[in-house]
Design a protein around this motif. Structure first.
Motif, PDB file in Angstrom:
ATOM      1  N   THR A  72       0.822  -1.209   0.000  1.00 48.40           N
ATOM      2  CA  THR A  72       0.000   0.000   0.000  1.00 48.40           C
ATOM      3  C   THR A  72       0.857   1.261   0.000  1.00 48.40           C
ATOM      4  OG1 THR A  72      -0.273  -0.103   2.400  1.00 48.40           O
ATOM      5  CG2 THR A  72      -2.021  -1.079   1.060  1.00 48.40           C
ATOM      6  N   CYS A  73       2.125   1.137   0.313  1.00 47.61           N
ATOM      7  CA  CYS A  73       3.061   2.258   0.180  1.00 47.61           C
ATOM      8  C   CYS A  73       3.283   2.497  -1.314  1.00 47.61           C
ATOM      9  CB  CYS A  73       4.385   1.916   0.861  1.00 47.61           C
ATOM     10  SG  CYS A  73       5.729   3.066   0.512  1.00 47.61           S
ATOM     11  N   THR A  74       3.100   3.740  -1.749  1.00 46.67           N
ATOM     12  CA  THR A  74       3.257   4.028  -3.182  1.00 46.67           C
ATOM     13  C   THR A  74       4.683   3.763  -3.663  1.00 46.67           C
ATOM     14  OG1 THR A  74       3.611   6.383  -2.695  1.00 46.67           O
ATOM     15  CG2 THR A  74       1.366   5.694  -3.253  1.00 46.67           C
ATOM     16  N   TYR A  75       5.674   3.987  -2.799  1.00 45.73           N
ATOM     17  CA  TYR A  75       7.053   3.716  -3.210  1.00 45.73           C
ATOM     18  C   TYR A  75       7.262   2.222  -3.432  1.00 45.73           C
ATOM     19  CZ  TYR A  75      11.983   3.646  -3.856  1.00 45.73           C
ATOM     20  OH  TYR A  75      13.208   3.438  -4.421  1.00 45.73           O
ATOM     21  N   VAL A  76       6.773   1.406  -2.522  1.00 44.24           N
ATOM     22  CA  VAL A  76       6.944  -0.051  -2.650  1.00 44.24           C
ATOM     23  C   VAL A  76       6.181  -0.561  -3.869  1.00 44.24           C
ATOM     24  CG1 VAL A  76       6.605  -2.299  -1.531  1.00 44.24           C
ATOM     25  CG2 VAL A  76       7.413  -0.334  -0.184  1.00 44.24           C
ATOM     26  N   ALA A  77       4.990  -0.046  -4.096  1.00 44.73           N
ATOM     27  CA  ALA A  77       4.224  -0.446  -5.288  1.00 44.73           C
ATOM     28  C   ALA A  77       4.984  -0.086  -6.560  1.00 44.73           C
ATOM     29  CB  ALA A  77       2.849   0.211  -5.273  1.00 44.73           C
ATOM     30  N   ALA A  78       5.559   1.111  -6.604  1.00 48.73           N
ATOM     31  CA  ALA A  78       6.346   1.520  -7.774  1.00 48.73           C
ATOM     32  C   ALA A  78       7.588   0.663  -7.924  1.00 48.73           C
ATOM     33  CB  ALA A  78       6.727   2.998  -7.656  1.00 48.73           C
ATOM     34  N   PHE A  80       7.859  -2.498  -7.120  1.00 49.34           N
ATOM     35  CA  PHE A  80       7.430  -3.761  -7.738  1.00 49.34           C
ATOM     36  C   PHE A  80       7.199  -3.595  -9.231  1.00 49.34           C
ATOM     37  CE2 PHE A  80       6.607  -5.551  -3.503  1.00 49.34           C
ATOM     38  CZ  PHE A  80       7.007  -6.867  -3.710  1.00 49.34           C
ATOM     39  N   ALA A  81       6.658  -2.464  -9.648  1.00 51.04           N
ATOM     40  CA  ALA A  81       6.427  -2.220 -11.077  1.00 51.04           C
ATOM     41  C   ALA A  81       7.747  -2.202 -11.850  1.00 51.04           C
ATOM     42  CB  ALA A  81       5.676  -0.908 -11.270  1.00 51.04           C
ATOM     43  N   LYS A  82       8.812  -1.738 -11.201  1.00 50.42           N
ATOM     44  CA  LYS A  82      10.128  -1.683 -11.842  1.00 50.42           C
ATOM     45  C   LYS A  82      10.922  -2.976 -11.684  1.00 50.42           C
ATOM     46  CE  LYS A  82      10.636   3.271 -11.154  1.00 50.42           C
ATOM     47  NZ  LYS A  82      11.368   4.318 -10.438  1.00 50.42           N
ATOM     48  N   ASN A  83      10.435  -3.883 -10.844  1.00 52.48           N
ATOM     49  CA  ASN A  83      11.147  -5.137 -10.554  1.00 52.48           C
ATOM     50  C   ASN A  83      10.200  -6.326 -10.701  1.00 52.48           C
ATOM     51  OD1 ASN A  83      13.966  -4.286  -9.347  1.00 52.48           O
ATOM     52  ND2 ASN A  83      12.429  -2.861  -8.543  1.00 52.48           N
ATOM     53  N   PRO A  84       9.753  -6.597 -11.927  1.00 58.38           N
ATOM     54  CA  PRO A  84       8.761  -7.667 -12.133  1.00 58.38           C
ATOM     55  C   PRO A  84       9.258  -9.063 -11.760  1.00 58.38           C
ATOM     56  CG  PRO A  84       9.623  -6.880 -14.234  1.00 58.38           C
ATOM     57  CD  PRO A  84      10.140  -5.950 -13.182  1.00 58.38           C
ATOM     58  N   ASP A  85      10.568  -9.231 -11.609  1.00 61.52           N
ATOM     59  CA  ASP A  85      11.092 -10.537 -11.218  1.00 61.52           C
ATOM     60  C   ASP A  85      10.765 -10.860  -9.757  1.00 61.52           C
ATOM     61  OD1 ASP A  85      12.913  -8.300 -11.042  1.00 61.52           O
ATOM     62  OD2 ASP A  85      14.451  -9.680 -10.327  1.00 61.52           O
ATOM     63  N   TYR A  86      10.135  -9.933  -9.032  1.00 58.68           N
ATOM     64  CA  TYR A  86       9.700 -10.185  -7.654  1.00 58.68           C
ATOM     65  C   TYR A  86       8.180 -10.377  -7.583  1.00 58.68           C
ATOM     66  CZ  TYR A  86      14.266  -8.982  -5.741  1.00 58.68           C
ATOM     67  OH  TYR A  86      15.604  -8.984  -5.413  1.00 58.68           O
ATOM     68  N   ALA A  87       7.496 -10.440  -8.713  1.00 58.72           N
ATOM     69  CA  ALA A  87       6.044 -10.494  -8.753  1.00 58.72           C
ATOM     70  C   ALA A  87       5.466 -11.668  -7.970  1.00 58.72           C
ATOM     71  CB  ALA A  87       5.560 -10.530 -10.200  1.00 58.72           C
ATOM     72  N   GLU A  88       6.217 -12.751  -7.830  1.00 52.93           N
ATOM     73  CA  GLU A  88       5.682 -13.902  -7.098  1.00 52.93           C
ATOM     74  C   GLU A  88       5.459 -13.592  -5.618  1.00 52.93           C
ATOM     75  OE1 GLU A  88       9.970 -14.368  -5.929  1.00 52.93           O
ATOM     76  OE2 GLU A  88       8.969 -13.706  -7.751  1.00 52.93           O
ATOM     77  N   LEU A  89       6.041 -12.502  -5.135  1.00 53.41           N
ATOM     78  CA  LEU A  89       5.855 -12.131  -3.740  1.00 53.41           C
ATOM     79  C   LEU A  89       4.525 -11.402  -3.504  1.00 53.41           C
ATOM     80  CD1 LEU A  89       9.380 -10.757  -2.732  1.00 53.41           C
ATOM     81  CD2 LEU A  89       8.414 -13.025  -2.298  1.00 53.41           C
ATOM     82  N   LEU A  90       3.929 -10.877  -4.570  1.00 55.22           N
ATOM     83  CA  LEU A  90       2.715 -10.081  -4.418  1.00 55.22           C
ATOM     84  C   LEU A  90       1.521 -10.937  -4.049  1.00 55.22           C
ATOM     85  CD1 LEU A  90       3.146  -7.667  -7.419  1.00 55.22           C
ATOM     86  CD2 LEU A  90       3.329  -7.099  -4.976  1.00 55.22           C
ATOM     87  N   ASP A  91       0.733 -10.388  -3.133  1.00 52.73           N
ATOM     88  CA  ASP A  91      -0.528 -10.997  -2.737  1.00 52.73           C
ATOM     89  C   ASP A  91      -1.569 -10.589  -3.780  1.00 52.73           C
ATOM     90  OD1 ASP A  91      -2.497 -12.248  -1.057  1.00 52.73           O
ATOM     91  OD2 ASP A  91      -3.067 -10.231  -0.410  1.00 52.73           O
ATOM     92  N   SER A  92      -1.973 -11.513  -4.594  1.00 51.32           N
ATOM     93  CA  SER A  92      -2.885 -11.167  -5.705  1.00 51.32           C
ATOM     94  C   SER A  92      -4.306 -11.064  -5.273  1.00 51.32           C
ATOM     95  CB  SER A  92      -2.813 -12.224  -6.797  1.00 51.32           C
ATOM     96  OG  SER A  92      -1.477 -12.471  -7.147  1.00 51.32           O
TER      97      SER A  92
END
Length: 92
Positions: A72-78, A80-92
């Motif tokens: 929910t932090c805009t910096y952390v969300a951004a 993740f957008a720049k580091n798609p290789d970490y997408a598996e960590l996201l709670d979908s």
């Protein structure tokens, strides 16, 4: 730069020359960590500390294999957008 996972405060910290330079905070609900705020002290702005700190935090989350991340932090969300290789960590 040194990194500390301060579980008591619910944050990862970045330290530079013995001073806390930045923090990324989270709260945990079950197996989901909501990363909700990232801050860097003004005197350390523009040095890439936030990026290094969030990278370290996500590497630690990945290594532990316990949490999914809800950014929910805009910096952390951004981040993740720049580091798609970490997408598996996201709670979908």
């Amino acid at each position: 730069m040194e990194f500390v996972h301060n579980r008591e405060r619910g944050c990862f910290e970045a330290w530079v020359d013995g001073e806390r330079a930045g923090e990324t905070f989270y709260t945990v609900d079950g197996s989901v960590a909501d990363f909700n705020h990232t801050v860097v002290a003004p005197q350390y702005a523009g040095r890439g500390i936030a990026a290094a700190l969030v990278s370290h935090a996500m590497d630690a989350v990945r290594a532990d294999g316990v949490w999914k991340v809800h950014p929910t932090c805009t910096y952390v969300a951004a981040w993740f957008a720049k580091n798609p290789d970490y997408a598996e960590l996201l709670d979908s």
